[in-house]
Design an enzyme around this catalytic site. Structure first.
Site, PDB file in Angstrom:
ATOM      1  N   ARG A  50       0.821  -1.225   0.000  1.00  7.66           N
ATOM      2  CA  ARG A  50       0.000   0.000   0.000  1.00  7.66           C
ATOM      3  C   ARG A  50       0.848   1.264   0.000  1.00  7.66           C
ATOM      4  NH1 ARG A  50      -3.337  -1.634   5.176  1.00  7.66           N
ATOM      5  NH2 ARG A  50      -1.176  -2.123   5.665  1.00  7.66           N
ATOM      6  N   LYS A 156       3.264 -19.781   3.712  1.00  5.66           N
ATOM      7  CA  LYS A 156       2.586 -20.406   4.845  1.00  5.66           C
ATOM      8  C   LYS A 156       2.123 -19.309   5.798  1.00  5.66           C
ATOM      9  CE  LYS A 156       5.412 -21.079   8.716  1.00  5.66           C
ATOM     10  NZ  LYS A 156       6.211 -21.683   9.667  1.00  5.66           N
ATOM     11  N   ASP A 185       6.862 -24.381   1.372  1.00  6.84           N
ATOM     12  CA  ASP A 185       7.317 -24.737   2.711  1.00  6.84           C
ATOM     13  C   ASP A 185       8.825 -24.641   2.612  1.00  6.84           C
ATOM     14  OD1 ASP A 185       8.277 -25.923   4.985  1.00  6.84           O
ATOM     15  OD2 ASP A 185       6.767 -27.493   5.047  1.00  6.84           O
ATOM     16  N   HIS A 186       9.377 -23.517   3.088  1.00  7.28           N
ATOM     17  CA  HIS A 186      10.783 -23.233   2.761  1.00  7.28           C
ATOM     18  C   HIS A 186      11.737 -24.312   3.291  1.00  7.28           C
ATOM     19  CE1 HIS A 186      10.822 -21.405   6.803  1.00  7.28           C
ATOM     20  NE2 HIS A 186      12.076 -21.746   6.803  1.00  7.28           N
ATOM     21  N   LYS A 190      15.711 -26.423   1.768  1.00  7.32           N
ATOM     22  CA  LYS A 190      17.021 -26.451   2.433  1.00  7.32           C
ATOM     23  C   LYS A 190      17.876 -27.558   1.836  1.00  7.32           C
ATOM     24  CE  LYS A 190      15.570 -24.534   6.875  1.00  7.32           C
ATOM     25  NZ  LYS A 190      16.465 -23.438   7.146  1.00  7.32           N
ATOM     26  N   GLU A 224      14.312 -24.025  18.758  1.00 11.98           N
ATOM     27  CA  GLU A 224      14.749 -22.639  18.534  1.00 11.98           C
ATOM     28  C   GLU A 224      15.104 -21.994  19.860  1.00 11.98           C
ATOM     29  OE1 GLU A 224      12.282 -20.185  15.598  1.00 11.98           O
ATOM     30  OE2 GLU A 224      10.944 -21.807  16.162  1.00 11.98           O
ATOM     31  N   ASP A 243       2.281 -23.778  13.485  1.00 14.03           N
ATOM     32  CA  ASP A 243       3.397 -23.042  12.897  1.00 14.03           C
ATOM     33  C   ASP A 243       4.515 -23.963  12.404  1.00 14.03           C
ATOM     34  OD1 ASP A 243       4.545 -20.495  12.290  1.00 14.03           O
ATOM     35  OD2 ASP A 243       5.974 -20.808  13.923  1.00 14.03           O
ATOM     36  N   HIS A 248       6.488 -28.029   8.450  1.00 13.28           N
ATOM     37  CA  HIS A 248       7.900 -28.425   8.363  1.00 13.28           C
ATOM     38  C   HIS A 248       8.168 -29.831   8.912  1.00 13.28           C
ATOM     39  CE1 HIS A 248       8.263 -24.284   7.470  1.00 13.28           C
ATOM     40  NE2 HIS A 248       8.372 -23.840   8.698  1.00 13.28           N
ATOM     41  N   LYS A 348       9.991 -23.027  21.074  1.00 11.99           N
ATOM     42  CA  LYS A 348      10.741 -21.772  21.127  1.00 11.99           C
ATOM     43  C   LYS A 348      11.365 -21.625  22.509  1.00 11.99           C
ATOM     44  CE  LYS A 348       8.268 -19.201  17.609  1.00 11.99           C
ATOM     45  NZ  LYS A 348       9.381 -19.202  16.638  1.00 11.99           N
TER      46      LYS A 348
HETATM   47  P1  NAP Z   1       4.902  -8.127   7.099  1.00  7.52           P
HETATM   48  O1  NAP Z   1       6.304  -7.734   7.385  1.00  7.52           O
HETATM   49  O2  NAP Z   1       3.829  -7.682   8.026  1.00  7.52           O
HETATM   50  O3  NAP Z   1       4.562  -7.601   5.630  1.00  7.52           O
HETATM   51  C1  NAP Z   1       3.267  -7.555   5.133  1.00  7.52           C
HETATM   52  C2  NAP Z   1       3.281  -6.907   3.764  1.00  7.52           C
HETATM   53  O4  NAP Z   1       1.957  -6.846   3.264  1.00  7.52           O
HETATM   54  C3  NAP Z   1       3.809  -5.478   3.752  1.00  7.52           C
HETATM   55  O5  NAP Z   1       4.561  -5.265   2.578  1.00  7.52           O
HETATM   56  C4  NAP Z   1       2.532  -4.632   3.728  1.00  7.52           C
HETATM   57  O6  NAP Z   1       2.834  -3.381   3.195  1.00  7.52           O
HETATM   58  C5  NAP Z   1       1.671  -5.503   2.820  1.00  7.52           C
HETATM   59  N1  NAP Z   1       0.246  -5.266   2.977  1.00  7.52           N
HETATM   60  C6  NAP Z   1      -0.479  -5.264   4.124  1.00  7.52           C
HETATM   61  N2  NAP Z   1      -1.771  -4.999   3.866  1.00  7.52           N
HETATM   62  C7  NAP Z   1      -1.872  -4.838   2.518  1.00  7.52           C
HETATM   63  C8  NAP Z   1      -2.938  -4.548   1.643  1.00  7.52           C
HETATM   64  N3  NAP Z   1      -4.190  -4.345   2.086  1.00  7.52           N
HETATM   65  N4  NAP Z   1      -2.679  -4.480   0.320  1.00  7.52           N
HETATM   66  C9  NAP Z   1      -1.431  -4.669  -0.159  1.00  7.52           C
HETATM   67  N5  NAP Z   1      -0.371  -4.942   0.625  1.00  7.52           N
HETATM   68  C10 NAP Z   1      -0.585  -5.026   1.961  1.00  7.52           C
HETATM   69  O7  NAP Z   1       4.751  -9.708   6.982  1.00  7.52           O
HETATM   70  P2  NAP Z   1       5.884 -10.786   6.616  1.00  7.52           P
HETATM   71  O8  NAP Z   1       6.605 -11.127   7.850  1.00  7.52           O
HETATM   72  O9  NAP Z   1       6.668 -10.298   5.464  1.00  7.52           O
HETATM   73  O10 NAP Z   1       5.002 -12.048   6.226  1.00  7.52           O
HETATM   74  C11 NAP Z   1       4.315 -12.132   4.996  1.00  7.52           C
HETATM   75  C12 NAP Z   1       3.771 -13.553   4.827  1.00  7.52           C
HETATM   76  O11 NAP Z   1       4.849 -14.459   4.770  1.00  7.52           O
HETATM   77  C13 NAP Z   1       2.869 -14.017   5.963  1.00  7.52           C
HETATM   78  O12 NAP Z   1       1.875 -14.863   5.446  1.00  7.52           O
HETATM   79  C14 NAP Z   1       3.824 -14.826   6.840  1.00  7.52           C
HETATM   80  O13 NAP Z   1       3.150 -15.808   7.583  1.00  7.52           O
HETATM   81  C15 NAP Z   1       4.706 -15.453   5.781  1.00  7.52           C
HETATM   82  N6  NAP Z   1       6.053 -15.808   6.265  1.00  7.52           N
HETATM   83  C16 NAP Z   1       6.893 -14.853   6.741  1.00  7.52           C
HETATM   84  C17 NAP Z   1       8.169 -15.209   7.174  1.00  7.52           C
HETATM   85  C18 NAP Z   1       9.165 -14.161   7.652  1.00  7.52           C
HETATM   86  O14 NAP Z   1      10.312 -14.533   7.915  1.00  7.52           O
HETATM   87  N7  NAP Z   1       8.798 -12.918   7.768  1.00  7.52           N
HETATM   88  C19 NAP Z   1       8.570 -16.563   7.117  1.00  7.52           C
HETATM   89  C20 NAP Z   1       7.682 -17.517   6.615  1.00  7.52           C
HETATM   90  C21 NAP Z   1       6.421 -17.123   6.187  1.00  7.52           C
HETATM   91  P3  NAP Z   1       1.910  -2.075   3.433  1.00  7.52           P
HETATM   92  O15 NAP Z   1       1.614  -2.012   4.888  1.00  7.52           O
HETATM   93  O16 NAP Z   1       2.725  -0.926   2.910  1.00  7.52           O
HETATM   94  O17 NAP Z   1       0.702  -2.293   2.611  1.00  7.52           O
END
Ligand code: NAP
Length: 503
Positions: A50, A156, A185-186, A190, A224, A243, A248, A348
């Site tokens: 956004r 995921k 599923d990353h 690995k 972890e 989770d 995994h 954790k």
């Molecule tokens: P995050 O840091 O909260 O990022 C969310 C993203 O979505 C931001 O770029 C946000 O940007 C965007 N967003 C939110 N609302 C939106 C909307 N209405 N329209 C368009 N974009 C929108 O989350 P994350 O940690 O990256 O995780 C993302 C996904 O990956 C989740 O499903 C999570 O479970 C999965 N995941 C994450 C990790 C990790 O290491 N982080 C690992 C495995 C899986 P704006 O606020 O600018 O819109």
């Protein structure tokens, strides 16, 4: 620079382009693929979220991510500048579908520039409640293409239970074919996890031993040291079962338990994995009582610093019933594994960060050595270490050098560091390349995800409907609740760990 000419021109659309996952994992992976010559000759990466950003500001943002998190360290100026020419940004609010127009126009423009063979990959790195909205917008704007021109990668968690996973599958398969859907599923990307297939199916000596006749039990332990940190809000709705175990750990179990596929075809391999999930013994109320353990951490000291208990983490309810630890004894009811327990645990704020699969073999049928020389006797073990050490070690009995006959366990070790000099790619590099080449082997099929949920639903329901009266029940920096020790000790075993600081 080498280029894989077989790769089609690709437009990568990243939803959640400003988010943590993209900055930590996706952007560094795409940059490293480019630096190593694995990106197509013509490609465009379009970040969306956004936030209002122009291309340059977006490039600066992801450069920070690459410089902080890339396995190869800071970006090399020249390479970065060439890579970044292909990086763009378009603001999209997926809850305001009209904003998709800008994205559609950009995709169309790149398609015209790159040629009609261009493929589009949509990567959904956003909160799961946005997955359906994005899929619908892709459909409404006629951007779903076909198997040759379009794929969608879903992060995921895939659903939060069986019903929601089914619902999401139904929606996705009403828009895309299964061949277009890449449920990531990353863990499966690995290097050491992929090596389990090579180790099991490219070596002849293992297969005759890989069954209930020679194997005593199997342990899969993913622990972890970190707590939930600033992800408490997300974790409250998830817990260790959802989770970690649903995806995994069960996938690791499938790799250990599966039958030999007839070839390396993605569907053939996934069929064999689903067979394992379908053969897993269903949980009745008594099994849940005897074969599952849940835990939640309380405060403690980690590396000299006091850390809060789970209920005091940001975004966590003071009386939270969410488990930060789970241990389960599974059985796979088929000819190969009947009666052999698979102990699985994850948590954790545990003593050590490590992912280990331990296969303990049965004892020799008859001991010929006098007890005086076998004080350190230990049954053979095969230990597959996924992280932090990447190794496979076979623990065997050997004779200690000297005039006396004294036996002790010794390790035959294959470790990545000592064996190979080349860098190991990150899981996301492998998986993003697979998505570009159209290889679904390391991605979850709809029935895999649903079978895993189906297996765990009785435990999830039981744990949710009956609050734990013992939470919190383990101290940060410990190995989890005592009941988890009892779970395995009752059968005469103990959880296996590798000594720290093996480097
Ligand atoms: P995050 O840091 O909260 O990022 C969310 C993203 O979505 C931001 O770029 C946000 O940007 C965007 N967003 C939110 N609302 C939106 C909307 N209405 N329209 C368009 N974009 C929108 O989350 P994350 O940690 O990256 O995780 C993302 C996904 O990956 C989740 O499903 C999570 O479970 C999965 N995941 C994450 C990790 C990790 O290491 N982080 C690992 C495995 C899986 P704006 O606020 O600018 O819109």
């Amino acid at each position: 620079m080498k280029t894989l000419i077989s790769l089609k021109s690709t437009i990568f659309v990243i939803f959640g382009g400003t988010g943590d996952l993209n900055l930590r994992k996706l952007a560094p992976a795409l940059y490293n693929l480019y630096a190593d010559g694995y990106m197509p000759e013509k490609f465009a990466i379009i970040g969306t979220a956004r936030k209002e950003l122009d291309d340059q500001k977006y490039r600066d943002l992801i450069l920070e991510g690459v410089n902080s998190f890339s396995r190869t360290g800071k970006a090399v100026k020249e390479k970065w500048s060439k890579f970044t020419d292909n990086v763009h940004y378009t603001p999209v609010d997926v809850s305001a579908p009209k904003t998709f127009e800008g994205l559609r126009d950009k995709i169309e423009a790149f398609k015209t520039e790159f040629g009609k063979d261009t493929q589009v990959i949509y990567y959904l790195a956003v909160a799961p409640d946005l997955f359906p909205l994005i899929a619908k917008c892709i459909s409404d704007y006629k951007l779903a293409g076909d198997e040759d021109t379009c794929r969608i990668v879903i992060e995921k968690p895939f659903g939060r239970d069986l019903d929601t996973a089914r619902e999401l599958n139904q929606l996705l398969t009403s828009i895309f074919t299964e061949k277009q859907i890449y449920r990531i599923d990353h863990y499966l990307g690995k290097e050491t996890v992929q090596n389990i297939m090579a180790f099991r199916f490219a070596n002849s000596f293992l297969e005759p031993l890989w069954n209930r006749t020679y194997i005593d039990h199997i342990q899969i332990s993913v622990t972890e040291q970190l707590g939930v940190g600033d992800r408490g809000g997300y974790y409250e709705g998830a817990g260790a079962l959802r989770d970690m175990i649903q995806n995994h750990l069960l996938q690791l179990l499938c790799l250990i338990g599966m039958e030999t596929p007839i070839n390396f075809d993605a569907d053939e391999i996934r069929n064999k994995k689903v067979d394992v999930l379908k053969a897993m013994r269903a949980f009745g109320p008594e099994d849940i009582r005897l074969s599952t353990v849940r835990g939640q951490y309380t405060k403690g000291w980690v590396e000299g610093k006091e850390v809060p208990g789970y209920r005091h983490e940001t975004g966590v309810a003071p009386d939270s019933n969410t488990e930060t630890f789970a241990a389960i004894k599974f059985f796979v009811d088929n000819w190969r594994w009947q009666g052999i327990p698979f102990y699985v645990r994850t948590g954790k704020r545990l003593f050590q960060t490590s992912s280990l699969i331990t296969i303990q073999f049965k004892d020799v049928p008859h001991h010929i050595f006098p007890s005086a020389v076998t004080e350190h006797w230990q049954q053979n073990r095969l230990i597959i270490s996924i992280q932090p050490e990447m190794s496979i070690r076979l623990q065997v009995q050997g004779k200690r050098p000297g005039l006396d006959m004294v036996l002790n366990p010794v390790d035959m070790v294959f470790d990545y560091k000592g064996t190979y000099t080349s860098d190991t790619p990150e899981a996301y590099e492998t998986l993003l390349l697979d998505a570009m080449t159209g290889d679904q082997t390391q991605f979850m099929r709809a029935d895999q995800v649903e079978s895993a949920w189906e297996l765990l639903m009785p435990v999830i329901n039981a744990w949710e409907s009956k609050k734990s009266i013992s939470f919190p029940n383990y101290t940060a920096d410990s190995w989890g609740p005592e009941d988890a020790e009892a779970l395995i000790a009752r059968d005469g075993f103990h959880w296996f760990t590798l000594p720290l600081n093996k480097d």
